[in-house]
Design a protein around this motif. Structure first.
Motif, PDB file in Angstrom:
ATOM      1  N   HIS A 121       0.850  -1.196   0.000  1.00 14.05           N
ATOM      2  CA  HIS A 121       0.000   0.000   0.000  1.00 14.05           C
ATOM      3  C   HIS A 121       0.886   1.245   0.000  1.00 14.05           C
ATOM      4  N   SER A 122       0.411   2.268  -0.642  1.00 12.71           N
ATOM      5  CA  SER A 122       1.194   3.496  -0.758  1.00 12.71           C
ATOM      6  C   SER A 122       1.155   4.259   0.564  1.00 12.71           C
ATOM      7  N   ALA A 123       1.867   3.747   1.547  1.00  8.59           N
ATOM      8  CA  ALA A 123       1.857   4.345   2.880  1.00  8.59           C
ATOM      9  C   ALA A 123       2.954   5.393   3.005  1.00  8.59           C
ATOM     10  N   ASP A 124       2.916   6.380   2.117  1.00  4.06           N
ATOM     11  CA  ASP A 124       3.908   7.464   2.159  1.00  4.06           C
ATOM     12  C   ASP A 124       3.409   8.527   3.130  1.00  4.06           C
ATOM     13  N   THR A 125       3.398   8.162   4.393  1.00  2.48           N
ATOM     14  CA  THR A 125       2.915   9.034   5.463  1.00  2.48           C
ATOM     15  C   THR A 125       3.996   9.114   6.530  1.00  2.48           C
ATOM     16  N   PRO A 126       3.919  10.092   7.433  1.00  2.00           N
ATOM     17  CA  PRO A 126       4.909  10.160   8.508  1.00  2.00           C
ATOM     18  C   PRO A 126       5.015   8.862   9.301  1.00  2.00           C
ATOM     19  N   TYR A 127       3.875   8.293   9.657  1.00  2.00           N
ATOM     20  CA  TYR A 127       3.914   7.049  10.419  1.00  2.00           C
ATOM     21  C   TYR A 127       4.507   5.918   9.587  1.00  2.00           C
ATOM     22  N   GLY A 128       4.073   5.814   8.319  1.00  2.00           N
ATOM     23  CA  GLY A 128       4.585   4.765   7.446  1.00  2.00           C
ATOM     24  C   GLY A 128       6.082   4.873   7.257  1.00  2.00           C
ATOM     25  N   ASN A 129       6.571   6.088   7.054  1.00  2.00           N
ATOM     26  CA  ASN A 129       8.001   6.273   6.851  1.00  2.00           C
ATOM     27  C   ASN A 129       8.795   6.080   8.146  1.00  2.00           C
ATOM     28  N   TRP A 130       8.183   6.377   9.255  1.00  2.00           N
ATOM     29  CA  TRP A 130       8.829   6.128  10.546  1.00  2.00           C
ATOM     30  C   TRP A 130       9.055   4.620  10.729  1.00  2.00           C
ATOM     31  N   VAL A 131       8.013   3.834  10.441  1.00  2.00           N
ATOM     32  CA  VAL A 131       8.155   2.376  10.520  1.00  2.00           C
ATOM     33  C   VAL A 131       9.178   1.894   9.491  1.00  2.00           C
ATOM     34  N   ARG A 132       9.122   2.485   8.300  1.00  2.00           N
ATOM     35  CA  ARG A 132      10.056   2.098   7.233  1.00  2.00           C
ATOM     36  C   ARG A 132      11.512   2.333   7.668  1.00  2.00           C
ATOM     37  N   SER A 133      11.748   3.443   8.370  1.00  2.00           N
ATOM     38  CA  SER A 133      13.110   3.732   8.836  1.00  2.00           C
ATOM     39  C   SER A 133      13.582   2.682   9.838  1.00  2.00           C
ATOM     40  N   LYS A 134      12.668   2.210  10.681  1.00  2.00           N
ATOM     41  CA  LYS A 134      13.021   1.173  11.655  1.00  2.00           C
ATOM     42  C   LYS A 134      13.374  -0.144  10.950  1.00  2.00           C
ATOM     43  N   LEU A 135      12.603  -0.463   9.912  1.00  5.27           N
ATOM     44  CA  LEU A 135      12.870  -1.683   9.167  1.00  5.27           C
ATOM     45  C   LEU A 135      14.210  -1.600   8.423  1.00  5.27           C
ATOM     46  N   LEU A 136      14.527  -0.415   7.900  1.00  7.15           N
ATOM     47  CA  LEU A 136      15.811  -0.224   7.229  1.00  7.15           C
ATOM     48  C   LEU A 136      16.968  -0.431   8.200  1.00  7.15           C
ATOM     49  N   LEU A 137      16.813   0.070   9.418  1.00  8.40           N
ATOM     50  CA  LEU A 137      17.853  -0.120  10.428  1.00  8.40           C
ATOM     51  C   LEU A 137      18.032  -1.595  10.760  1.00  8.40           C
ATOM     52  N   ARG A 138      16.928  -2.331  10.812  1.00 10.38           N
ATOM     53  CA  ARG A 138      17.028  -3.763  11.090  1.00 10.38           C
ATOM     54  C   ARG A 138      17.791  -4.490   9.987  1.00 10.38           C
ATOM     55  N   GLU A 139      17.692  -3.963   8.768  1.00  4.36           N
ATOM     56  CA  GLU A 139      18.393  -4.577   7.637  1.00  4.36           C
ATOM     57  C   GLU A 139      19.839  -4.085   7.522  1.00  4.36           C
ATOM     58  N   GLY A 140      20.209  -3.204   8.441  1.00  8.62           N
ATOM     59  CA  GLY A 140      21.580  -2.674   8.395  1.00  8.62           C
ATOM     60  C   GLY A 140      21.774  -1.554   7.410  1.00  8.62           C
ATOM     61  N   LYS A 141      20.696  -1.026   6.854  1.00 11.41           N
ATOM     62  CA  LYS A 141      20.784   0.050   5.864  1.00 11.41           C
ATOM     63  C   LYS A 141      20.727   1.393   6.592  1.00 11.41           C
ATOM     64  N   VAL A 142      21.811   1.656   7.298  1.00 13.30           N
ATOM     65  CA  VAL A 142      21.847   2.810   8.200  1.00 13.30           C
ATOM     66  C   VAL A 142      21.743   4.125   7.434  1.00 13.30           C
ATOM     67  N   ASP A 143      22.466   4.245   6.318  1.00 16.05           N
ATOM     68  CA  ASP A 143      22.447   5.512   5.570  1.00 16.05           C
ATOM     69  C   ASP A 143      21.050   5.817   5.028  1.00 16.05           C
ATOM     70  N   GLU A 144      20.354   4.784   4.524  1.00 16.73           N
ATOM     71  CA  GLU A 144      18.997   5.001   4.010  1.00 16.73           C
ATOM     72  C   GLU A 144      18.046   5.393   5.145  1.00 16.73           C
ATOM     73  N   ALA A 145      18.193   4.720   6.276  1.00 15.01           N
ATOM     74  CA  ALA A 145      17.353   5.050   7.423  1.00 15.01           C
ATOM     75  C   ALA A 145      17.648   6.467   7.899  1.00 15.01           C
ATOM     76  N   PHE A 146      18.917   6.832   7.912  1.00 17.79           N
ATOM     77  CA  PHE A 146      19.327   8.166   8.345  1.00 17.79           C
ATOM     78  C   PHE A 146      18.707   9.235   7.453  1.00 17.79           C
ATOM     79  N   ALA A 147      18.753   9.014   6.145  1.00 11.20           N
ATOM     80  CA  ALA A 147      18.188   9.977   5.194  1.00 11.20           C
ATOM     81  C   ALA A 147      16.675  10.114   5.395  1.00 11.20           C
ATOM     82  N   LEU A 148      16.019   8.992   5.634  1.00 13.06           N
ATOM     83  CA  LEU A 148      14.567   9.025   5.827  1.00 13.06           C
ATOM     84  C   LEU A 148      14.207   9.734   7.124  1.00 13.06           C
TER      85      LEU A 148
END
Length: 337
Positions: A262-289
């Motif tokens: 789902h197109s969850a391009d919302t503050p909450y959706g992106n906040w969760v997305r940043s947490k998932l990126l960190l779990r995957e070790g994608k620190v720079d992407e999470a940092f940018a988000l």
């Protein structure tokens, strides 16, 4: 006390105020109006058991009061007859008590004829919408009784929809509706069929999602996420919140799938997305988000729920804190404060 919440007193006060206002159009002195209202107030108390209200009253008030006396005596057929007689008066002669009469007919029929009771509650709402007096917000109370019947019939989704509408009616019905919503949401988790029906009902789905967020329990969170993630719902407006429920309950795969589907391009959706990126070790992407989120004013209007209770911290504080931790990890100490 036999009336711990003061409902009878509020009803009597509203009734007396309506009568006082109605009598202002008559050729009566202030003293005469006060005397009539005082006598009416005394006679209207259930313990007075009065069925004679005199010719000094407008007919709608006399009929309503006579019906109320029968109602409090358990004489429901007689009460209904009086209120139906009131509703047959010309419109300009029943502006004050029409909503009351229709509502009370519904109450009198509650235990004997649910279908007819619902018709009467609908009539009360229609009359209120047409401008007939409703100082006690009985139109909203009518929705609550309709929801009560839906719940009794096992229609949990329908009950949630009606209680949500009652809540939206305003402050006079909000407390009662809020308690009912909590009770019905908890009940929904007793039946898989009820949950499936709620998932298919947009309003019930939104209410139940909000309830799971604010009353988190591991088993209920997992059950609700699994149902929604597996449901074939083309448009899921609350995908971001459901993804947050999934993440919070440790179901990271479902959180990821919900955000991707789902197109969850919302503050909450992106906040969760940043947490998932960190779990995957994608620190720079999470940092940018997180940097994007920190600059988004909209996120300041949303509040997260953590550790089973609302913690009072707006997400921008959490985002700033998480961003600060990453800055420390990058040895950018001055920026982390």
């Amino acid at each position: 006390s036999s009336d711990p919440y003061g409902q009878k007193d509020r009803t009597l006060e509203a009734d007396a105020a309506s009568l006082s206002e109605a009598l202002k159009t008559a050729a009566l002195s202030e003293q005469q109006v006060a005397e009539i209202v005082a006598k009416y107030r005394a006679a209207r108390r259930p313990e007075a058991r009065s069925d004679k209200f005199g010719d000094s009253l407008p007919r709608e008030f006399a009929l309503y009061a006579e019906g109320a006396t029968h109602y409090h005596a358990g004489e429901y057929d007689q009460a209904i007859a009086k209120w139906k007689e009131l509703l047959e008066l010309p419109e300009d002669q029943r502006k004050n008590k029409s909503v009351w009469a229709a509502y009370m007919i519904g109450r009198a029929l509650r235990d004997t004829d649910a279908a007819q009771a619902v018709i009467s509650f609908d009539q009360a709402r229609t009359l209120a919408a047409e401008g007939f007096s409703d100082p006690l917000a009985l139109a909203g109370e009518s929705l609550g009784w309709k929801a009560y019947f839906e719940n009794n019939a096992g229609n949990i989704a329908g009950a949630l929809e009606l209680y949500a509408k009652q809540f939206a009616d305003g402050y006079k019905n909000a407390r009662s509706a809020s308690s009912s919503l909590h009770m019905i949401c908890a009940k929904a988790f007793d039946s898989t069929d009820a949950l499936v029906a709620c998932a298919a009902n947009e309003t019930a789905r939104a209410v139940l999602t909000a309830w799971v967020i604010s009353h988190p329990a591991y088993s209920e969170s997992r059950k609700w996420v699994a149902l929604l993630a597996g449901a074939n719902i083309a448009d899921l407006p609350q995908a971001d919140l459901i993804a947050w429920i999934a993440y919070r309950s440790g179901d990271f795969d479902s959180a990821q799938k919900l955000l991707e589907a789902h197109s969850a391009d919302t503050p909450y959706g992106n906040w969760v997305r940043s947490k998932l990126l960190l779990r995957e070790g994608k620190v720079d992407e999470a940092f940018a988000l997180l940097q994007q989120l920190a600059a988004n004013d909209e996120i300041a209007n949303i509040r997260p729920y953590q550790s089973g209770h609302y913690d009072g911290a707006p997400p921008h504080s959490s985002v700033d804190a998480e961003l600060g931790v990453l800055l420390l990890g990058k040895q950018r100490y001055a920026e982390s404060f």
